[in-house]
Design an enzyme around this catalytic site. Structure first.
Site, PDB file in Angstrom:
ATOM      1  N   HIS A 201     -31.147  15.407  15.694  1.00 32.84           N
ATOM      2  CA  HIS A 201     -30.901  14.130  16.556  1.00 32.84           C
ATOM      3  C   HIS A 201     -32.083  13.752  17.506  1.00 32.84           C
ATOM      4  O   HIS A 201     -32.223  12.586  17.898  1.00 32.84           O
ATOM      5  CB  HIS A 201     -29.867  14.372  17.485  1.00 32.84           C
ATOM      6  CG  HIS A 201     -28.491  14.497  16.712  1.00 32.84           C
ATOM      7  ND1 HIS A 201     -27.610  13.546  16.771  1.00 32.84           N
ATOM      8  CD2 HIS A 201     -27.952  15.339  15.752  1.00 32.84           C
ATOM      9  CE1 HIS A 201     -26.578  13.649  16.023  1.00 32.84           C
ATOM     10  NE2 HIS A 201     -26.788  15.007  15.396  1.00 32.84           N
TER      11      HIS A 201
ATOM     12  N   ASP B 133     -37.621   9.457  22.391  1.00 37.28           N
ATOM     13  CA  ASP B 133     -36.210   9.719  22.280  1.00 37.28           C
ATOM     14  C   ASP B 133     -36.210   9.393  20.767  1.00 37.28           C
ATOM     15  O   ASP B 133     -36.536   8.631  20.053  1.00 37.28           O
ATOM     16  CB  ASP B 133     -35.679   8.454  23.067  1.00 37.28           C
ATOM     17  CG  ASP B 133     -34.310   8.832  23.503  1.00 37.28           C
ATOM     18  OD1 ASP B 133     -33.542   9.702  22.747  1.00 37.28           O
ATOM     19  OD2 ASP B 133     -33.868   8.338  24.297  1.00 37.28           O
TER      20      ASP B 133
END
Ligand code: GDG
Length: 497
Positions: free
Chosen positions: A155, A363
């Site tokens: 992720h 991110d």
């Protein structure tokens, strides 16, 4: 269809009827309900001593959770996962530390979890493992003789090889990742960094069909950008717009423009730089004094990891300093709220605002950026200021893309977003909603699982063919000899899908 087994560090709290918070939880739960299966992982509890999983069945989904001992929690979770891997994978080697005992704890917990899972699986199950806490999980499963197809999705970003090599056991970790049948990333860039690590280290090479031969094994690698359900979010944002807290904020703003930011309190999210760029806007464009407010919601996470305590103090200091410098009796420039809010309420707050301000330093994807866009009223949408270092930047062409290390550029983008004409906002919003719908959360999940199922089919066909060939021609057995370097059996060379 074969059952799905999901393995993640945390199993989302089981609350029937209440959608769990994050994308992972929502996406995974839908998939589990479709085929039936098991969700296995940490319960979130610290226990005196390790014990067998607690099993709870809801419909066709079995939740199997285990507690962690204090030592496991400190070494595996707080230590190697969150004080070594998390900072390094977010390019913050300066905040990363390495401790051999913590790494041993990480390996031990992965091995222990694999052993506990073994008792829960059936031969036809497929296993989907999530995130950086579990890089060596498949290797531990293979060591225990588990032969089921195992896929992994990361992720968070995967760093370039030079950065990856700063983690002392980097080679062991990447070799372990090669025990998966599929390794999925959020972006092409992350996927490329993984392939670069393997190729530059001469541990293997990529083939033209999305496969990698690494450390003697063949695996599929791919980019599977995680999505959201934009239409459900749009509906929730509209429905919750009349709730009391939203109305109170609307009244308190008294016509002032609103910039909204929502992040877990984490140094990767670039909160200090964001506050400073807002300060620069107030400095350079005094016309905005009293006419714009920044609301930053930042629920604390991992507050027992030291760097997270420091970031909290630092941000409180920054917000206080900027407010002290610019506030007026009836206007506070930054409202910094250190708490968690109801998810639907957040979506309604996004809809109320004129600017979404999402500027992580790094991110994996960033779902908040996607949620911000989906929450908008298409007739009068807000504009999005988005960091180029969020995976979401690849997929949101209508955002104002900024470099979060360039405060001047960010403050200019804020000003542009605050002044953007309606027609431009509408066009940009439409440009972003289309890809959000096309690549929604189901697409993420289904494309990963379909690739994992293809691997399963290809593997079982290869096994059958190899068996037939071996029975017909004993000399053909040499083709299935374990690989000389890794001891692993060769994998099918090509997988469709
Ligand atoms: C990791 C990766 C990747 C936030 N505050 C509240 C709240 N949230 C929700 C948001 C959003 C989720 O939490 C955060 O997701 P992000 O994607 O922004 O970031 P991470 O938590 O770091 O997630 C990331 C993600 O995994 C999925 O693959 O995108 O890159 O780092 O949904 O809305 N939810 C509620 N109250 C809050 O106060 N209910």
């Amino acid at each position: 269809m074969s059952r799905l087994i999901v393995v993640s560090n945390r199993v989302a709290p089981i609350q029937e009827g209440k959608p769990a918070a994050g994308g992972l939880a929502i996406g995974v739960l839908d998939a589990l309900k479709e085929t039936g299966g098991v969700w296995f992982g940490w319960s979130g509890e610290i226990v005196g001593e390790a014990s067998a999983p607690v099993i709870e069945k809801r419909g066709n989904v079995t939740y199997a959770t285990v507690g962690l001992t204090r030592r496991d929690y400190d070494q595996y979770y707080r230590g190697f996962s969150n004080a070594t891997l998390w900072p390094t994978f977010h390019y913050r080697n300066d905040l990363s530390r390495f401790d051999r005992e913590e790494y041993a704890g990480y390996a031990r917990v992965n091995a222990g979890l694999a052993a506990k899972l073994k008792a829960l699986i059936e031969p036809d199950d497929i296993i989907w493992v999530h995130d950086y806490h579990l890089l060596p999980f498949a290797q531990e499963c293979r060591a225990l003789g588990i032969k089921n197809p195992i896929g992994f999705f990361l992720h968070i970003p995967f760093p370039v090889p030079e950065v990856m090599r700063t983690v002392p056991p980097h080679e062991e970790l990447i070799q372990a990742m090669c025990s998966y049948d599929i390794v999925g990333f959020q972006t092409q860039a992350d996927q490329q960094s993984f392939v670069d690590y393997i190729e530059r280290g001469k541990f293997g090479h990529a083939t033209d069909d999305g496969m990698v031969q690494g450390f003697g094994r063949m695996l599929k690698v791919g980019a599977y950008p995680i999505g959201i359900y934009p239409d459900a979010i749009a509906k929730a944002a509209e429905q919750f717009s009349n709730r009391k807290p939203v109305k109170s904020l609307r009244d308190a703003l008294r016509g002032r423009k609103l910039i909204m930011s929502v992040d877990r309190l984490d140094y990767s999210k670039g909160l200090a730089e964001r506050f400073q760029a807002f300060e620069r806007l107030l400095l350079n464009a005094p016309g905005w004094h009293g006419r714009v407010s920044l609301v930053q919601i930042a629920p604390p996470t991992r507050s027992d990891v030291q760097t997270y305590q420091r970031i909290r103090q630092n941000l409180e200091g920054e917000a206080g300093r900027i407010n002290g410098r610019f506030a007026q009796l009836d206007w506070t420039p930054i409202q910094y709220l250190n708490r968690k809010y109801d998810r639907n309420l957040l979506m309604a707050l996004f809809r109320l605002s004129q600017v979404g301000y999402v500027t992580p330093l790094r991110d994996g994807m960033n779902l908040v950026a996607k949620e911000y866009v989906a929450s908008q009223d298409p007739a009068d949408p807000g504009a999005l200021v988005l960091s180029q270092f969020a995976g979401a930047a690849d997929q949101l062409p209508g955002a104002l893309i900024v470099n979060p290390f360039d405060l001047s550029q960010m403050s200019e983008a804020l000003e542009r977003a605050l002044s953007m004409p309606l027609a431009e906002r509408q066009a940009r919003h439409a440009d972003m909603m289309a890809p959000l719908r096309e690549n929604n959360l189901s697409v993420w999940r289904d494309s990963f699982l379909s690739d994992l199922r293809s691997v399963a089919t290809a593997a079982s066909m290869t096994q059958k063919t190899v068996k037939q060939v071996a029975e017909a021609k004993p000399e053909a057995r040499s083709e299935v000899k374990p690989d000389a370097k890794s001891g692993a059996k060769p994998r099918p060379a090509k997988v469709s899908g």
